[in-house]
Motif scaffolding. Structure first.
Motif, PDB file in Angstrom:
ATOM      1  N   ILE A 323       0.833  -1.214   0.000  1.00  0.00           N
ATOM      2  CA  ILE A 323       0.000   0.000   0.000  1.00  0.00           C
ATOM      3  C   ILE A 323       0.868   1.265   0.000  1.00  0.00           C
ATOM      4  CG2 ILE A 323      -0.305   0.374   2.485  1.00  0.00           C
ATOM      5  CD1 ILE A 323      -3.332   0.616   1.943  1.00  0.00           C
ATOM      6  N   GLY A 324       2.163   1.087   0.252  1.00  0.00           N
ATOM      7  CA  GLY A 324       3.058   2.257   0.227  1.00  0.00           C
ATOM      8  C   GLY A 324       3.292   2.885   1.585  1.00  0.00           C
ATOM      9  N   ALA A 325       2.976   2.156   2.660  1.00  0.00           N
ATOM     10  CA  ALA A 325       3.231   2.688   4.009  1.00  0.00           C
ATOM     11  C   ALA A 325       4.721   2.616   4.310  1.00  0.00           C
ATOM     12  CB  ALA A 325       2.452   1.880   5.047  1.00  0.00           C
ATOM     13  N   ASN A 326       5.200   3.568   5.111  1.00  0.00           N
ATOM     14  CA  ASN A 326       6.599   3.511   5.527  1.00  0.00           C
ATOM     15  C   ASN A 326       6.734   3.452   7.040  1.00  0.00           C
ATOM     16  OD1 ASN A 326       5.930   6.083   6.337  1.00  0.00           O
ATOM     17  ND2 ASN A 326       7.286   7.153   4.905  1.00  0.00           N
ATOM     18  N   SER A 327       5.581   3.386   7.757  1.00  0.00           N
ATOM     19  CA  SER A 327       5.659   3.499   9.213  1.00  0.00           C
ATOM     20  C   SER A 327       4.362   3.022   9.848  1.00  0.00           C
ATOM     21  CB  SER A 327       5.890   4.963   9.597  1.00  0.00           C
ATOM     22  OG  SER A 327       4.870   5.778   9.033  1.00  0.00           O
ATOM     23  N   PHE A 328       4.400   2.755  11.155  1.00  0.00           N
ATOM     24  CA  PHE A 328       3.181   2.468  11.919  1.00  0.00           C
ATOM     25  C   PHE A 328       3.427   2.788  13.384  1.00  0.00           C
ATOM     26  CE2 PHE A 328       5.665  -1.421  11.990  1.00  0.00           C
ATOM     27  CZ  PHE A 328       5.516  -1.906  13.273  1.00  0.00           C
ATOM     28  N   ARG A 329       2.333   2.887  14.111  1.00  0.00           N
ATOM     29  CA  ARG A 329       2.416   3.105  15.563  1.00  0.00           C
ATOM     30  C   ARG A 329       1.995   1.821  16.251  1.00  0.00           C
ATOM     31  NH1 ARG A 329      -1.610   6.295  19.390  1.00  0.00           N
ATOM     32  NH2 ARG A 329      -2.939   6.085  17.574  1.00  0.00           N
ATOM     33  N   THR A 330       2.684   1.439  17.308  1.00  0.00           N
ATOM     34  CA  THR A 330       2.333   0.217  18.030  1.00  0.00           C
ATOM     35  C   THR A 330       1.170   0.524  18.981  1.00  0.00           C
ATOM     36  OG1 THR A 330       3.805   0.492  19.938  1.00  0.00           O
ATOM     37  CG2 THR A 330       4.767  -0.530  17.969  1.00  0.00           C
ATOM     38  N   SER A 331       0.086   1.043  18.415  1.00  0.00           N
ATOM     39  CA  SER A 331      -1.088   1.354  19.230  1.00  0.00           C
ATOM     40  C   SER A 331      -1.661   0.039  19.737  1.00  0.00           C
ATOM     41  CB  SER A 331      -2.115   2.091  18.386  1.00  0.00           C
ATOM     42  OG  SER A 331      -2.225   1.499  17.099  1.00  0.00           O
ATOM     43  N   HIS A 332      -2.049  -0.080  20.979  1.00  0.00           N
ATOM     44  CA  HIS A 332      -1.857   0.853  22.070  1.00  0.00           C
ATOM     45  C   HIS A 332      -1.046   0.185  23.167  1.00  0.00           C
ATOM     46  CE1 HIS A 332      -4.500   3.828  20.376  1.00  0.00           C
ATOM     47  NE2 HIS A 332      -5.586   3.080  20.460  1.00  0.00           N
ATOM     48  N   TYR A 333       0.057  -0.449  22.756  1.00  0.00           N
ATOM     49  CA  TYR A 333       0.903  -1.209  23.704  1.00  0.00           C
ATOM     50  C   TYR A 333       2.146  -1.646  22.928  1.00  0.00           C
ATOM     51  CZ  TYR A 333      -2.257  -4.163  21.104  1.00  0.00           C
ATOM     52  OH  TYR A 333      -3.010  -4.678  20.077  1.00  0.00           O
ATOM     53  N   PRO A 334       3.212  -1.976  23.634  1.00  0.00           N
ATOM     54  CA  PRO A 334       4.414  -2.447  22.936  1.00  0.00           C
ATOM     55  C   PRO A 334       4.129  -3.773  22.218  1.00  0.00           C
ATOM     56  CG  PRO A 334       4.910  -1.825  25.211  1.00  0.00           C
ATOM     57  CD  PRO A 334       3.425  -1.832  25.096  1.00  0.00           C
ATOM     58  N   TYR A 335       4.542  -3.868  20.979  1.00  0.00           N
ATOM     59  CA  TYR A 335       4.335  -5.102  20.200  1.00  0.00           C
ATOM     60  C   TYR A 335       5.485  -6.081  20.447  1.00  0.00           C
ATOM     61  CZ  TYR A 335       0.672  -2.682  17.453  1.00  0.00           C
ATOM     62  OH  TYR A 335      -0.463  -2.016  17.044  1.00  0.00           O
ATOM     63  N   ALA A 336       5.291  -7.290  19.930  1.00  0.00           N
ATOM     64  CA  ALA A 336       6.315  -8.326  20.075  1.00  0.00           C
ATOM     65  C   ALA A 336       7.645  -7.842  19.494  1.00  0.00           C
ATOM     66  CB  ALA A 336       5.870  -9.598  19.354  1.00  0.00           C
ATOM     67  N   GLU A 337       8.734  -8.257  20.104  1.00  0.00           N
ATOM     68  CA  GLU A 337      10.048  -7.815  19.624  1.00  0.00           C
ATOM     69  C   GLU A 337      10.344  -8.305  18.213  1.00  0.00           C
ATOM     70  OE1 GLU A 337      11.671  -9.014  23.628  1.00  0.00           O
ATOM     71  OE2 GLU A 337      13.295  -7.763  22.865  1.00  0.00           O
ATOM     72  N   GLU A 338       9.741  -9.417  17.836  1.00  0.00           N
ATOM     73  CA  GLU A 338       9.903  -9.913  16.472  1.00  0.00           C
ATOM     74  C   GLU A 338       9.477  -8.840  15.470  1.00  0.00           C
ATOM     75  OE1 GLU A 338       8.670 -11.544  18.983  1.00  0.00           O
ATOM     76  OE2 GLU A 338       9.293 -13.638  18.950  1.00  0.00           O
TER      77      GLU A 338
END
Ligand code: GCB
Length: 592
Positions: A323-338
């Motif tokens: 889709i052409g995204a270059n970023s995201f926010r880990t809303s609303h908690y820290p995501y897995a380290e993987e």
């Protein structure tokens, strides 16, 4: 906190498997000492996964309180003489762990790892019983906050956010070994000077032996490009190849603990050389203005809930690339380290968020139709809550400080932000985040109830982060009015002289619902609404990014506002595109 890894001096075993599992609706297990033997009436559940959606039983899905997990692990004979550690990448929201009869660790907070040195509690060559009690209750003193009600159907959890309170062992569990004297932590800070790169490093070591520290930086082909000795120092790389959005170039920093000729321990940390800086209204990565195109996401999938899954992770990143995204926010908690490691390797930019969501009792009280004390007050989010929040920030930064993909810390989503009390609560948390990591900007996402002129928290942040729903929650269906209101508000925020990131905007959309005159909930309306936002963003130069809410539809508790979950996804929950996915793709491919 270093991830376990295999290497010449280290070995790890992943304990992901089917574990025994028992619900404990009457809280009997802790008083009856369930860890002392086999769990009563257990069934098998997969780890990692949420337990919530596994069985067609209300008592499981709506369970509130303790659940018990148990497995048996064989400790390799070859690990004799090593330090042996049991690690959980997460347990939502809190856990206590026993190895055989001994309690080895307790942890509060559902999204960061914790571990226990179990060397003295296991015998290499034999098996040990691992028992974990996981508690999914939320309270005013948990992050995220919420409450538990006692109703005619038993306990009910009421989180103060819209996503399902998924719980369980959501991420891998490890048994690993290191030498007795070992690399305990590594911190890197990178810089760019012309065509050269710098890597400031600091190694923390632990254990009884006297050792020297030797660090070597290798490029992606394994060629040594810099070397140093000592627990801290600066490595210099001429003609550095920086990490940058779209190109996740990584070096390996090999840290060796040596005693004479012997390598006592060795740890390899991937390092991306890049800088992040705010200059006026610009967000600079490697000195170049960066424009965020992407999403707020969730760790959410049918059946597995919030359980980490490499299949879904790879697919989500592939769709973001498509889709052409270059970023995201880990809303609303820290995501897995993987997820962060994958972003590092693929040059995807991450806004890393702590699990502080729902800290606005005025708004929540309206939704839940009840009276609450003031949000930040002794009977609500008080000093204890603030310390829990501070600890969550400490654990987030400790875990993620070395990821080049992480360019911004988000320390809360839509808190109350227009009161003296909110400033008193947040000021120390902003200061703490900067003290822990002076190299990255800090922000918190603002909600429309506290617009420019009323809000008092954006002044504490480095980037203005705005979640806006004009055309949806406000001016519903009236896009001309929404466009005017959005433009006026962004222009007002632009006077602050800081970069503006629109961290949420979107419309609930039922895939397959259509109308000729774009009506709310239809695919056509979502397209028109997002395009309206994009027109406005292009007219306000301080806007440095757009994160659509949400990447995909996600599970929520039932409510009059939710039709089978939150439907603001550009993709459905099973990752099929809505019409908006193609519209957003057209724009983002152009901005690329
Ligand atoms: C918001 C929240 C997000 C919700 C969203 C919505 O402002 O930050 O967590 O899911 O609104 O769709 O209601």
């Amino acid at each position: 906190m270093l991830r376990p890894q295999d290497g010449p001096t280290r070995e790890r075993r992943r304990l992901d498997a089917l574990w025994a599992f028992t619900l404990d609706p009457t809280d009997a297990g802790r008083s009856e000492g369930w860890w002392r033997g086999r769990l009563p009436d257990s069934r098998e559940v997969p780890v990692p996964a949420s337990f919530t959606d596994l069985f067609p039983e209300r008592s499981v899905r709506d369970h509130v309180g303790d659940v018990w997990y148990q497995t048996t692990v064989l400790v390799p004979r070859g690990w004799a003489g090593s330090r042996i550690v049991l690690r959980f990448d997460s347990a939502t929201h809190r856990a206590v762990v026993w190895v055989d009869d001994v309690e080895v660790v307790a942890h509060e907070g559902g999204f960061t790892p914790f571990e226990a040195d179990v060397t003295d509690h296991v015998r290499p060559g034999t098996s040990a019983r691992v028992t974990v009690v996981v508690d999914n209750r939320v309270s005013f003193q948990s992050l995220p906050p919420g409450l538990v009600d006692d109703g005619p159907q038993g306990r009910q959890v009421k989180p103060f956010h819209d996503f399902t309170n998924y719980a369980g062992l959501h991420r891998p569990v490890w048994l690993y070994c290191t030498p007795r004297t070992y690399v305990d932590d590594v911190t890197v800070v990178t810089g760019l000077e012309g065509t050269a790169g710098t890597v400031d490093y600091e190694v923390a070591l632990a254990g009884p032996d006297e050792v020297d520290v030797r660090v070597t930086l290798l490029d992606a082909e394994g060629v040594e490009v810099a070397q140093d000795t000592g627990a801290s120092g600066t490595l210099r790389v001429d003609d550095v190849r920086p990490w940058r959005p779209g190109e996740g170039y990584l070096y390996d920093l090999r840290v060796d603990l040596v005693s004479g000729d012997e390598v006592v321990d060795s740890y390899v940390l991937p390092v991306g050389v890049r800088t992040v800086r705010i200059k006026g209204t610009e967000f600079l990565i490697n000195g170049e203005p960066f424009y965020f195109r992407g999403f707020g996401k969730h760790e959410d999938a049918p059946v597995r809930g919030r359980g980490h899954d490499d299949v879904l992770m790879v697919h989500d990143f592939a769709l973001m690339d498509w889709i052409g995204a270059n970023s995201f926010r880990t809303s609303h908690y820290p995501y897995a380290e993987e997820v962060l490691e994958y972003a590092d390797r693929h040059g995807v930019v991450v806004i890393d968020e702590v699990a502080a969501v729902g800290q606005n009792f005025g708004m929540i009280g309206g939704f839940l139709q009840r009276q609450f004390p003031p949000t930040f007050s002794p009977d609500a989010l008080n000093d204890v809550s603030q310390e829990v929040h501070a600890q969550a920030i400490r654990e987030l930064v400790a875990r993620d400080k070395n990821h080049p993909s992480v360019v911004l810390w988000s320390i809360s989503n839509e808190p109350e932000s227009d009161t003296e009390a909110s400033v008193a609560y947040f000021e120390p948390l902003f200061a703490l985040t900067r003290e822990l990591d002076p190299t990255r900007p800090v922000g918190s996402a603002n909600m429309v109830g506290a617009p420019h002129g009323k809000d008092r928290l954006q002044a504490l942040g480095d980037v203005v982060m705005l979640n806006r729903y004009y055309g949806w929650a406000i001016n519903t269906g009236d896009l001309p009015a929404a466009e005017k209101a959005l433009q006026a508000e962004l222009e007002a925020w632009a006077t602050e002289g800081k970069p503006i990131l629109v961290s949420e905007y979107g419309a609930d959309t039922l895939a397959g619902l259509h109308s000729i005159l774009a009506e709310p909930w239809t695919e056509e309306f979502q397209v028109e609404m997002l395009e309206m936002y994009h027109r406005v963003f292009d007219r306000v130069s301080a806007v440095v990014g757009e994160h659509v809410w949400n990447f995909a539809d996600f599970s929520t508790p039932s409510s009059p506002f939710r039709v089978g979950g939150n439907r603001k996804g550009v993709f459905t929950r099973d990752r099929k595109p809505k019409a908006s996915a193609f519209a957003v793709r057209r724009r983002w491919q152009q901005l690329r």
